[in-house]
Design a protein around this motif. Sequence first.
Motif, PDB file in Angstrom:
ATOM      1  N   ALA A  88       0.885  -1.358   0.020  1.00  0.00           N
ATOM      2  CA  ALA A  88       0.173  -0.147  -0.085  1.00  0.00           C
ATOM      3  C   ALA A  88       0.795   1.502  -0.084  1.00  0.00           C
ATOM      4  CB  ALA A  88      -0.740   0.066   1.364  1.00  0.00           C
ATOM      5  N   PHE A  89       2.327   1.046   0.223  1.00  0.00           N
ATOM      6  CA  PHE A  89       2.954   2.221   0.429  1.00  0.00           C
ATOM      7  C   PHE A  89       2.873   3.193  -0.991  1.00  0.00           C
ATOM      8  CE2 PHE A  89       6.934   4.847   0.138  1.00  0.00           C
ATOM      9  CZ  PHE A  89       7.042   4.859   1.571  1.00  0.00           C
ATOM     10  N   PRO A  90       3.004   2.616  -2.096  1.00  0.00           N
ATOM     11  CA  PRO A  90       2.882   3.616  -3.202  1.00  0.00           C
ATOM     12  C   PRO A  90       1.537   4.351  -3.502  1.00  0.00           C
ATOM     13  CG  PRO A  90       3.907   1.672  -4.121  1.00  0.00           C
ATOM     14  CD  PRO A  90       3.289   1.344  -2.499  1.00  0.00           C
ATOM     15  N   PHE A  91       0.708   3.463  -3.086  1.00  0.00           N
ATOM     16  CA  PHE A  91      -0.686   4.289  -2.854  1.00  0.00           C
ATOM     17  C   PHE A  91      -0.832   5.329  -1.973  1.00  0.00           C
ATOM     18  CE2 PHE A  91      -5.119   3.557  -1.140  1.00  0.00           C
ATOM     19  CZ  PHE A  91      -5.727   4.393  -2.269  1.00  0.00           C
ATOM     20  N   VAL A  92      -0.374   4.949  -0.776  1.00  0.00           N
ATOM     21  CA  VAL A  92      -0.358   6.232   0.036  1.00  0.00           C
ATOM     22  C   VAL A  92       0.411   7.414  -0.394  1.00  0.00           C
ATOM     23  CG1 VAL A  92       0.294   6.930   2.407  1.00  0.00           C
ATOM     24  CG2 VAL A  92      -0.706   4.855   2.052  1.00  0.00           C
ATOM     25  N   LYS A  93       1.608   7.133  -1.097  1.00  0.00           N
ATOM     26  CA  LYS A  93       2.561   8.227  -1.481  1.00  0.00           C
ATOM     27  C   LYS A  93       1.616   8.969  -2.653  1.00  0.00           C
ATOM     28  CE  LYS A  93       6.314   8.792  -0.525  1.00  0.00           C
ATOM     29  NZ  LYS A  93       7.235   9.575   0.409  1.00  0.00           N
ATOM     30  N   ALA A  94       0.998   8.232  -3.328  1.00  0.00           N
ATOM     31  CA  ALA A  94       0.282   8.982  -4.322  1.00  0.00           C
ATOM     32  C   ALA A  94      -0.921   9.870  -3.933  1.00  0.00           C
ATOM     33  CB  ALA A  94      -0.513   8.065  -5.569  1.00  0.00           C
ATOM     34  N   LEU A  95      -1.492   9.405  -2.842  1.00  0.00           N
ATOM     35  CA  LEU A  95      -2.659  10.359  -2.046  1.00  0.00           C
ATOM     36  C   LEU A  95      -2.049  11.668  -1.580  1.00  0.00           C
ATOM     37  CD1 LEU A  95      -4.356   7.277   0.178  1.00  0.00           C
ATOM     38  CD2 LEU A  95      -4.978   8.206  -2.092  1.00  0.00           C
ATOM     39  N   MET A  96      -0.784  11.382  -1.014  1.00  0.00           N
ATOM     40  CA  MET A  96      -0.229  12.783  -0.450  1.00  0.00           C
ATOM     41  C   MET A  96       0.032  13.627  -1.698  1.00  0.00           C
ATOM     42  SD  MET A  96       2.972  11.248   1.956  1.00  0.00           S
ATOM     43  CE  MET A  96       2.575  10.529   3.430  1.00  0.00           C
ATOM     44  N   ASN A  97       0.566  13.177  -2.946  1.00  0.00           N
ATOM     45  CA  ASN A  97       0.918  14.087  -3.963  1.00  0.00           C
ATOM     46  C   ASN A  97      -0.731  14.840  -4.458  1.00  0.00           C
ATOM     47  OD1 ASN A  97       3.403  13.317  -4.150  1.00  0.00           O
ATOM     48  ND2 ASN A  97       2.988  11.640  -5.531  1.00  0.00           N
ATOM     49  N   VAL A  98      -1.655  13.964  -4.343  1.00  0.00           N
ATOM     50  CA  VAL A  98      -2.869  14.718  -4.436  1.00  0.00           C
ATOM     51  C   VAL A  98      -3.227  15.719  -3.518  1.00  0.00           C
ATOM     52  CG1 VAL A  98      -5.573  14.217  -4.891  1.00  0.00           C
ATOM     53  CG2 VAL A  98      -3.907  12.536  -5.800  1.00  0.00           C
ATOM     54  N   ASN A  99      -2.981  15.601  -2.519  1.00  0.00           N
ATOM     55  CA  ASN A  99      -3.508  16.349  -1.401  1.00  0.00           C
ATOM     56  C   ASN A  99      -2.483  17.776  -1.655  1.00  0.00           C
ATOM     57  OD1 ASN A  99      -5.222  14.716   0.076  1.00  0.00           O
ATOM     58  ND2 ASN A  99      -4.035  14.561   1.784  1.00  0.00           N
ATOM     59  N   THR A 100      -1.111  17.711  -2.115  1.00  0.00           N
ATOM     60  CA  THR A 100      -0.448  18.620  -2.278  1.00  0.00           C
ATOM     61  C   THR A 100      -1.040  19.576  -3.459  1.00  0.00           C
ATOM     62  OG1 THR A 100       1.795  17.285  -1.622  1.00  0.00           O
ATOM     63  CG2 THR A 100       1.970  19.344  -3.052  1.00  0.00           C
ATOM     64  N   GLN A 101      -1.483  19.065  -4.527  1.00  0.00           N
ATOM     65  CA  GLN A 101      -2.069  19.721  -5.516  1.00  0.00           C
ATOM     66  C   GLN A 101      -3.343  20.238  -5.098  1.00  0.00           C
ATOM     67  OE1 GLN A 101      -1.543  18.057  -9.730  1.00  0.00           O
ATOM     68  NE2 GLN A 101      -0.441  16.185  -8.492  1.00  0.00           N
ATOM     69  N   LEU A 102      -4.231  19.684  -4.266  1.00  0.00           N
ATOM     70  CA  LEU A 102      -5.520  20.232  -3.657  1.00  0.00           C
ATOM     71  C   LEU A 102      -5.223  21.422  -2.852  1.00  0.00           C
ATOM     72  CD1 LEU A 102      -7.457  17.060  -2.647  1.00  0.00           C
ATOM     73  CD2 LEU A 102      -8.289  18.772  -4.197  1.00  0.00           C
ATOM     74  N   ARG A 103      -4.201  21.353  -2.003  1.00  0.00           N
ATOM     75  CA  ARG A 103      -3.752  22.519  -1.218  1.00  0.00           C
ATOM     76  C   ARG A 103      -3.314  23.781  -1.936  1.00  0.00           C
ATOM     77  NH1 ARG A 103      -2.839  20.089   4.361  1.00  0.00           N
ATOM     78  NH2 ARG A 103      -5.032  20.406   5.094  1.00  0.00           N
ATOM     79  N   GLU A 104      -2.619  23.411  -3.164  1.00  0.00           N
ATOM     80  CA  GLU A 104      -2.364  24.648  -3.980  1.00  0.00           C
ATOM     81  C   GLU A 104      -3.552  25.321  -4.529  1.00  0.00           C
ATOM     82  OE1 GLU A 104       0.382  22.859  -6.812  1.00  0.00           O
ATOM     83  OE2 GLU A 104       1.975  22.661  -5.431  1.00  0.00           O
ATOM     84  N   LEU A 105      -4.699  24.542  -4.986  1.00  0.00           N
ATOM     85  CA  LEU A 105      -5.781  25.297  -5.459  1.00  0.00           C
ATOM     86  C   LEU A 105      -6.577  25.722  -4.552  1.00  0.00           C
ATOM     87  CD1 LEU A 105      -6.700  22.548  -8.100  1.00  0.00           C
ATOM     88  CD2 LEU A 105      -5.466  24.773  -8.688  1.00  0.00           C
ATOM     89  N   TYR A 106      -6.705  24.943  -3.318  1.00  0.00           N
ATOM     90  CA  TYR A 106      -7.692  25.407  -2.189  1.00  0.00           C
ATOM     91  C   TYR A 106      -6.885  25.170  -0.786  1.00  0.00           C
ATOM     92  CZ  TYR A 106     -11.183  23.843  -5.718  1.00  0.00           C
ATOM     93  OH  TYR A 106     -11.824  23.690  -6.834  1.00  0.00           O
ATOM     94  N   PRO A 107      -6.107  26.528  -0.536  1.00  0.00           N
ATOM     95  CA  PRO A 107      -5.241  26.392   0.758  1.00  0.00           C
ATOM     96  C   PRO A 107      -5.800  26.120   2.083  1.00  0.00           C
ATOM     97  CG  PRO A 107      -5.062  28.429  -0.646  1.00  0.00           C
ATOM     98  CD  PRO A 107      -5.925  27.686  -1.189  1.00  0.00           C
ATOM     99  N   ASP A 108      -7.044  26.230   2.335  1.00  0.00           N
ATOM    100  CA  ASP A 108      -8.016  26.149   3.199  1.00  0.00           C
ATOM    101  C   ASP A 108      -8.904  24.929   3.253  1.00  0.00           C
ATOM    102  OD1 ASP A 108      -6.801  28.120   4.701  1.00  0.00           O
ATOM    103  OD2 ASP A 108      -8.454  29.611   3.724  1.00  0.00           O
ATOM    104  N   ASN A 109      -8.898  24.206   2.172  1.00  0.00           N
ATOM    105  CA  ASN A 109      -9.432  23.214   1.879  1.00  0.00           C
ATOM    106  C   ASN A 109      -9.432  22.180   2.686  1.00  0.00           C
ATOM    107  OD1 ASN A 109     -11.272  21.242   0.215  1.00  0.00           O
ATOM    108  ND2 ASN A 109      -9.396  20.028  -0.433  1.00  0.00           N
TER     109      ASN A 109
END
Length: 366
Positions: A89-110
Amino acid sequence: MSEIKPNDKGSSEESAEEQDWAAAKAAFDNLKSNKPRPPKPKNAVTIAVSSRTLFNMKAERKIFEEEGLEKYVAFQQEHENEPLKPGPAFPFVKALMNVNTQLRELYPDNEELFDIVLMTNNHAQVGVRLINSINHYGMLRRDLTIERFCMTGGKSPIGYLKAYLTNLYLSKSADKVIQAIDEGIAAATMFTPDTEQELSNTQLRVAFDGDAVLFSDESEIIVKQHGLDTFFEHEKHFENKPLAQGPLKCFLEALGKLQRKFYAKNERLNCPIRTFLVTARSAASSGARVLKTLRSWGLEIDEALFLAGAPKGPLLQKIRPHIFFDDQMFHIEGATELGTISAHVPYGIGQKYHKGKLIEQPEKKE
Protein backbone atom coordinates in the motif's frame (compact mmCIF):
# COMPACT_ATOMS: atom_id res chain seq x y z
CA MET A 1 -1.73 42.17 33.00
CA SER A 2 1.57 42.20 31.11
CA GLU A 3 3.13 38.93 30.01
CA ILE A 4 5.76 37.61 32.40
CA LYS A 5 8.92 36.54 30.64
CA PRO A 6 11.82 34.56 32.09
CA ASN A 7 14.29 36.72 34.06
CA ASP A 8 12.09 39.82 33.68
CA LYS A 9 14.06 42.44 35.64
CA GLY A 10 11.86 45.37 34.68
CA SER A 11 14.65 46.81 32.55
CA SER A 12 13.80 48.78 29.41
CA GLU A 13 16.59 47.04 27.58
CA GLU A 14 16.01 43.45 26.45
CA SER A 15 18.47 40.93 27.79
CA ALA A 16 19.93 38.18 25.59
CA GLU A 17 17.60 35.67 27.27
CA GLU A 18 14.56 37.83 26.52
CA GLN A 19 15.60 38.09 22.88
CA ASP A 20 15.99 34.32 22.68
CA TRP A 21 12.56 33.90 24.27
CA ALA A 22 10.96 36.27 21.76
CA ALA A 23 12.67 34.57 18.82
CA ALA A 24 11.57 31.13 19.98
CA LYS A 25 7.98 32.33 20.44
CA ALA A 26 7.96 33.91 16.96
CA ALA A 27 9.31 30.70 15.41
CA PHE A 28 6.62 28.66 17.16
CA ASP A 29 3.85 31.02 16.03
CA ASN A 30 5.19 30.85 12.48
CA LEU A 31 5.23 27.05 12.61
CA LYS A 32 1.62 26.99 13.76
CA SER A 33 0.51 29.36 11.01
CA ASN A 34 2.36 27.45 8.26
CA LYS A 35 1.18 24.00 9.22
CA PRO A 36 -2.43 23.48 8.12
CA ARG A 37 -4.74 21.74 10.50
CA PRO A 38 -5.57 18.14 9.65
CA PRO A 39 -8.94 17.83 7.92
CA LYS A 40 -12.02 17.06 9.95
CA PRO A 41 -12.96 13.41 9.41
CA LYS A 42 -16.43 14.35 8.17
CA ASN A 43 -14.87 16.31 5.28
CA ALA A 44 -11.96 14.00 4.45
CA VAL A 45 -11.73 10.83 2.37
CA THR A 46 -10.42 8.48 5.03
CA ILE A 47 -8.22 5.54 4.02
CA ALA A 48 -7.49 3.03 6.79
CA VAL A 49 -4.42 0.88 6.15
CA SER A 50 -3.00 -1.92 8.24
CA SER A 51 0.65 -1.85 9.24
CA ARG A 52 1.32 -4.95 7.10
CA THR A 53 -0.01 -3.23 3.98
CA LEU A 54 1.85 0.03 4.53
CA PHE A 55 5.09 -1.77 5.43
CA ASN A 56 6.68 -5.10 4.59
CA MET A 57 6.52 -6.99 7.87
CA LYS A 58 6.98 -10.51 6.52
CA ALA A 59 10.00 -11.29 8.71
CA GLU A 60 8.32 -9.83 11.81
CA ARG A 61 5.15 -11.81 11.08
CA LYS A 62 7.18 -15.01 10.92
CA ILE A 63 8.59 -14.31 14.39
CA PHE A 64 5.06 -13.77 15.71
CA GLU A 65 3.77 -17.02 14.19
CA GLU A 66 6.75 -19.18 15.16
CA GLU A 67 7.93 -17.67 18.47
CA GLY A 68 4.88 -15.92 19.88
CA LEU A 69 3.77 -12.43 20.83
CA GLU A 70 6.40 -11.62 23.48
CA LYS A 71 9.31 -12.40 21.15
CA TYR A 72 7.63 -10.40 18.40
CA VAL A 73 7.17 -7.30 20.58
CA ALA A 74 10.73 -7.60 21.92
CA PHE A 75 12.10 -7.81 18.37
CA GLN A 76 10.16 -4.72 17.30
CA GLN A 77 11.47 -2.76 20.29
CA GLU A 78 15.06 -3.87 19.68
CA HIS A 79 14.83 -2.73 16.05
CA GLU A 80 12.64 0.32 16.51
CA ASN A 81 15.27 2.62 15.00
CA GLU A 82 15.45 0.52 11.84
CA PRO A 83 12.79 1.66 9.35
CA LEU A 84 10.50 -1.01 7.97
CA LYS A 85 10.57 -1.57 4.21
CA PRO A 86 7.65 -0.34 2.09
CA GLY A 87 4.66 -2.66 1.71
CA PRO A 88 2.09 -3.02 -1.09
CA ALA A 89 0.00 0.00 0.00
CA PHE A 90 3.03 2.29 0.27
CA PRO A 91 2.97 3.64 -3.35
CA PHE A 92 -0.79 4.16 -3.07
CA VAL A 93 -0.39 6.24 0.11
CA LYS A 94 2.42 8.31 -1.44
CA ALA A 95 0.16 9.00 -4.43
CA LEU A 96 -2.57 10.18 -2.05
CA MET A 97 -0.08 12.64 -0.57
CA ASN A 98 0.70 14.04 -4.00
CA VAL A 99 -3.00 14.62 -4.67
CA ASN A 100 -3.28 16.45 -1.35
CA THR A 101 -0.35 18.68 -2.30
CA GLN A 102 -2.11 19.75 -5.48
CA LEU A 103 -5.45 20.20 -3.73
CA ARG A 104 -3.83 22.49 -1.16
CA GLU A 105 -2.27 24.58 -3.93
CA LEU A 106 -5.71 25.21 -5.44
CA TYR A 107 -7.62 25.38 -2.14
CA PRO A 108 -5.30 26.48 0.70
CA ASP A 109 -7.97 26.05 3.39
CA ASN A 110 -9.56 22.97 1.85
CA GLU A 111 -10.53 20.12 4.16
CA GLU A 112 -11.69 17.76 1.41
CA LEU A 113 -8.46 15.77 1.35
CA PHE A 114 -7.25 12.22 1.72
CA ASP A 115 -6.65 11.35 5.36
CA ILE A 116 -4.73 8.20 6.33
CA VAL A 117 -5.39 6.19 9.48
CA LEU A 118 -2.94 3.47 10.47
CA MET A 119 -5.36 0.76 11.61
CA THR A 120 -3.55 -2.15 13.21
CA ASN A 121 -4.03 -4.82 15.84
CA ASN A 122 -0.42 -4.32 16.90
CA HIS A 123 0.37 -3.55 20.51
CA ALA A 124 1.24 0.00 21.52
CA GLN A 125 4.85 -1.06 22.23
CA VAL A 126 5.30 -1.57 18.48
CA GLY A 127 4.06 1.96 17.80
CA VAL A 128 7.49 3.57 18.14
CA ARG A 129 8.90 1.58 15.22
CA LEU A 130 5.86 2.39 13.10
CA ILE A 131 6.18 6.11 13.88
CA ASN A 132 9.93 6.06 13.19
CA SER A 133 9.32 4.32 9.85
CA ILE A 134 6.68 6.88 8.86
CA ASN A 135 9.09 9.68 9.76
CA HIS A 136 11.91 8.02 7.83
CA TYR A 137 9.89 8.06 4.61
CA GLY A 138 8.72 11.64 5.05
CA MET A 139 5.10 10.75 5.69
CA LEU A 140 4.80 13.24 8.52
CA ARG A 141 4.65 16.35 6.39
CA ARG A 142 2.28 19.20 5.71
CA ASP A 143 0.70 17.57 2.64
CA LEU A 144 -0.69 14.63 4.56
CA THR A 145 0.17 13.79 8.11
CA ILE A 146 -0.45 10.26 9.31
CA GLU A 147 -1.43 11.40 12.77
CA ARG A 148 -4.33 9.08 13.50
CA PHE A 149 -3.33 5.64 14.74
CA CYS A 150 -5.53 2.83 16.00
CA MET A 151 -3.53 0.09 17.76
CA THR A 152 -5.84 -2.47 19.31
CA GLY A 153 -3.40 -4.72 21.15
CA GLY A 154 -4.27 -7.99 19.46
CA LYS A 155 -7.99 -7.38 19.03
CA SER A 156 -9.66 -6.86 15.67
CA PRO A 157 -9.82 -3.16 14.71
CA ILE A 158 -12.92 -3.61 12.53
CA GLY A 159 -15.25 -2.24 15.20
CA TYR A 160 -13.47 1.13 15.00
CA LEU A 161 -13.75 1.62 11.23
CA LYS A 162 -17.13 3.33 11.31
CA ALA A 163 -16.06 5.57 14.18
CA TYR A 164 -13.15 6.74 12.03
CA LEU A 165 -15.60 7.42 9.14
CA THR A 166 -13.58 5.08 6.93
CA ASN A 167 -14.07 5.28 3.16
CA LEU A 168 -11.67 2.43 2.35
CA TYR A 169 -9.93 -0.22 4.47
CA LEU A 170 -6.88 -2.12 3.20
CA SER A 171 -5.50 -5.14 5.03
CA LYS A 172 -3.46 -8.30 4.52
CA SER A 173 -6.09 -10.28 6.46
CA ALA A 174 -8.93 -11.64 4.31
CA ASP A 175 -10.99 -12.35 7.44
CA LYS A 176 -10.84 -8.73 8.57
CA VAL A 177 -11.69 -7.50 5.08
CA ILE A 178 -14.76 -9.75 4.95
CA GLN A 179 -15.84 -8.41 8.34
CA ALA A 180 -15.44 -4.84 7.09
CA ILE A 181 -17.49 -5.49 3.94
CA ASP A 182 -20.19 -7.10 6.08
CA GLU A 183 -20.24 -3.82 8.03
CA GLY A 184 -20.86 -1.92 4.78
CA ILE A 185 -17.31 -0.53 4.47
CA ALA A 186 -15.34 -0.64 1.23
CA ALA A 187 -12.42 -2.99 1.86
CA ALA A 188 -9.91 -5.21 0.09
CA THR A 189 -7.08 -7.64 0.81
CA MET A 190 -3.76 -6.41 -0.58
CA PHE A 191 -1.22 -8.50 -2.47
CA THR A 192 2.39 -7.66 -3.22
CA PRO A 193 3.29 -7.96 -6.93
CA ASP A 194 5.95 -10.42 -8.04
CA THR A 195 7.91 -7.64 -9.75
CA GLU A 196 8.10 -3.87 -9.24
CA GLN A 197 6.90 -1.36 -11.80
CA GLU A 198 7.69 2.31 -12.04
CA LEU A 199 4.53 4.19 -11.09
CA SER A 200 3.43 7.77 -11.70
CA ASN A 201 4.71 10.35 -9.22
CA THR A 202 2.19 12.97 -10.33
CA GLN A 203 -1.09 11.10 -10.77
CA LEU A 204 -3.04 8.67 -8.57
CA ARG A 205 -4.22 5.82 -10.83
CA VAL A 206 -6.95 3.50 -9.53
CA ALA A 207 -8.36 0.56 -11.52
CA PHE A 208 -11.62 -1.21 -10.70
CA ASP A 209 -13.27 -4.39 -11.88
CA GLY A 210 -17.00 -3.97 -12.47
CA ASP A 211 -19.25 -6.79 -11.26
CA ALA A 212 -18.99 -7.58 -7.52
CA VAL A 213 -16.67 -4.57 -7.08
CA LEU A 214 -18.32 -1.36 -8.30
CA PHE A 215 -21.59 -3.17 -9.01
CA SER A 216 -23.45 -5.99 -7.28
CA ASP A 217 -22.84 -9.61 -8.25
CA GLU A 218 -26.29 -10.10 -9.85
CA SER A 219 -24.81 -10.53 -13.33
CA GLU A 220 -22.10 -12.92 -12.11
CA ILE A 221 -24.78 -15.07 -10.48
CA ILE A 222 -26.49 -15.45 -13.85
CA VAL A 223 -23.21 -16.33 -15.59
CA LYS A 224 -22.26 -18.94 -12.98
CA GLN A 225 -25.71 -20.51 -12.75
CA HIS A 226 -27.09 -20.20 -16.29
CA GLY A 227 -24.19 -19.47 -18.64
CA LEU A 228 -23.12 -16.65 -20.94
CA ASP A 229 -26.01 -16.83 -23.40
CA THR A 230 -28.57 -16.26 -20.65
CA PHE A 231 -26.37 -13.48 -19.24
CA PHE A 232 -26.28 -11.63 -22.60
CA GLU A 233 -30.05 -11.90 -22.94
CA HIS A 234 -30.54 -10.65 -19.38
CA GLU A 235 -28.24 -7.64 -19.88
CA LYS A 236 -29.96 -6.67 -23.11
CA HIS A 237 -33.40 -6.94 -21.53
CA PHE A 238 -32.40 -4.87 -18.48
CA GLU A 239 -30.04 -2.47 -20.28
CA ASN A 240 -31.87 0.59 -18.96
CA LYS A 241 -32.16 -0.71 -15.40
CA PRO A 242 -29.17 0.39 -13.27
CA LEU A 243 -27.17 -2.34 -11.59
CA ALA A 244 -27.24 -2.39 -7.81
CA GLN A 245 -24.17 -0.94 -6.13
CA GLY A 246 -21.21 -3.07 -5.12
CA PRO A 247 -18.86 -2.78 -2.13
CA LEU A 248 -16.49 -0.20 -3.71
CA LYS A 249 -19.03 2.11 -5.35
CA CYS A 250 -18.73 4.50 -2.39
CA PHE A 251 -14.95 4.73 -2.85
CA LEU A 252 -15.30 5.63 -6.54
CA GLU A 253 -17.82 8.23 -5.37
CA ALA A 254 -15.25 9.68 -2.95
CA LEU A 255 -12.63 9.86 -5.71
CA GLY A 256 -15.13 11.62 -7.95
CA LYS A 257 -15.79 14.22 -5.25
CA LEU A 258 -12.11 15.16 -5.20
CA GLN A 259 -11.81 15.06 -8.97
CA ARG A 260 -14.57 17.64 -9.24
CA LYS A 261 -12.52 20.00 -7.06
CA PHE A 262 -9.98 20.11 -9.90
CA TYR A 263 -12.63 20.37 -12.61
CA ALA A 264 -14.07 23.44 -10.86
CA LYS A 265 -10.69 25.18 -11.37
CA ASN A 266 -10.55 24.18 -15.07
CA GLU A 267 -7.93 21.54 -14.26
CA ARG A 268 -9.68 18.51 -15.77
CA LEU A 269 -6.80 17.74 -18.12
CA ASN A 270 -4.29 18.09 -15.27
CA CYS A 271 -6.34 16.26 -12.66
CA PRO A 272 -4.00 14.12 -10.50
CA ILE A 273 -6.64 11.39 -10.08
CA ARG A 274 -7.43 8.99 -12.92
CA THR A 275 -9.86 6.07 -12.69
CA PHE A 276 -10.13 2.96 -14.86
CA LEU A 277 -12.84 0.34 -15.30
CA VAL A 278 -11.19 -2.94 -16.34
CA THR A 279 -13.89 -5.53 -16.88
CA ALA A 280 -14.13 -8.95 -18.49
CA ARG A 281 -17.48 -7.88 -20.00
CA SER A 282 -17.88 -7.42 -23.74
CA ALA A 283 -18.66 -3.85 -24.80
CA ALA A 284 -21.06 -4.84 -27.59
CA SER A 285 -23.14 -7.37 -25.68
CA SER A 286 -23.07 -6.15 -22.07
CA GLY A 287 -21.21 -2.84 -21.85
CA ALA A 288 -24.10 -0.41 -22.26
CA ARG A 289 -25.71 -1.32 -18.93
CA VAL A 290 -22.46 -0.66 -17.08
CA LEU A 291 -22.02 2.80 -18.59
CA LYS A 292 -25.66 3.70 -18.08
CA THR A 293 -25.42 2.60 -14.45
CA LEU A 294 -22.48 4.92 -13.81
CA ARG A 295 -24.37 7.74 -15.51
CA SER A 296 -27.44 7.12 -13.34
CA TRP A 297 -25.23 7.40 -10.25
CA GLY A 298 -23.80 10.70 -11.46
CA LEU A 299 -20.32 9.17 -11.56
CA GLU A 300 -17.62 9.31 -14.21
CA ILE A 301 -14.88 6.83 -15.05
CA ASP A 302 -11.93 8.18 -17.01
CA GLU A 303 -11.22 5.04 -19.02
CA ALA A 304 -13.53 2.05 -19.57
CA LEU A 305 -11.80 -1.06 -20.90
CA PHE A 306 -13.98 -4.01 -21.94
CA LEU A 307 -11.86 -7.14 -22.44
CA ALA A 308 -14.51 -9.70 -23.49
CA GLY A 309 -12.90 -12.37 -21.33
CA ALA A 310 -9.26 -11.66 -22.24
CA PRO A 311 -6.66 -11.67 -19.42
CA LYS A 312 -6.43 -8.41 -17.48
CA GLY A 313 -2.75 -8.65 -16.49
CA PRO A 314 -1.16 -7.42 -19.74
CA LEU A 315 -3.49 -4.41 -19.97
CA LEU A 316 -2.93 -3.49 -16.32
CA GLN A 317 0.79 -3.68 -17.00
CA LYS A 318 0.28 -0.78 -19.42
CA ILE A 319 -2.03 1.19 -17.11
CA ARG A 320 0.30 0.82 -14.11
CA PRO A 321 -2.26 1.61 -11.42
CA HIS A 322 -1.27 2.28 -7.82
CA ILE A 323 -4.00 -0.20 -6.92
CA PHE A 324 -6.29 -2.58 -8.84
CA PHE A 325 -9.47 -4.00 -7.28
CA ASP A 326 -11.02 -7.29 -8.42
CA ASP A 327 -13.30 -9.88 -6.82
CA GLN A 328 -11.76 -12.94 -8.49
CA MET A 329 -8.43 -14.34 -7.37
CA PHE A 330 -7.82 -15.56 -10.92
CA HIS A 331 -7.49 -11.96 -12.08
CA ILE A 332 -5.55 -10.91 -8.95
CA GLU A 333 -2.97 -13.65 -9.55
CA GLY A 334 -2.59 -12.71 -13.22
CA ALA A 335 -2.13 -9.05 -12.34
CA THR A 336 0.43 -9.58 -9.56
CA GLU A 337 2.49 -11.90 -11.75
CA LEU A 338 2.99 -8.99 -14.17
CA GLY A 339 3.80 -6.41 -11.51
CA THR A 340 0.43 -4.81 -10.67
CA ILE A 341 -0.34 -3.95 -7.04
CA SER A 342 -3.66 -5.71 -6.55
CA ALA A 343 -6.38 -5.85 -3.93
CA HIS A 344 -8.93 -8.66 -3.66
CA VAL A 345 -12.54 -7.78 -2.85
CA PRO A 346 -14.05 -10.91 -1.25
CA TYR A 347 -17.66 -10.29 -2.21
CA GLY A 348 -20.46 -12.16 -3.95
CA ILE A 349 -20.83 -15.49 -5.68
CA GLY A 350 -17.36 -15.29 -7.21
CA GLN A 351 -15.90 -16.34 -3.87
CA LYS A 352 -17.35 -19.82 -4.44
CA TYR A 353 -15.35 -20.23 -7.65
CA HIS A 354 -11.67 -20.32 -8.58
CA LYS A 355 -10.53 -20.38 -12.22
CA GLY A 356 -14.12 -21.08 -13.21
CA LYS A 357 -14.51 -24.13 -10.97
CA LEU A 358 -16.85 -24.38 -8.01
CA ILE A 359 -15.03 -24.53 -4.70
CA GLU A 360 -16.56 -26.96 -2.23
CA GLN A 361 -17.79 -25.00 0.76
CA PRO A 362 -17.30 -26.49 4.25
CA GLU A 363 -20.52 -27.56 5.91
CA LYS A 364 -21.69 -25.19 8.60
CA LYS A 365 -21.90 -26.68 12.06
CA GLU A 366 -25.29 -26.51 13.71
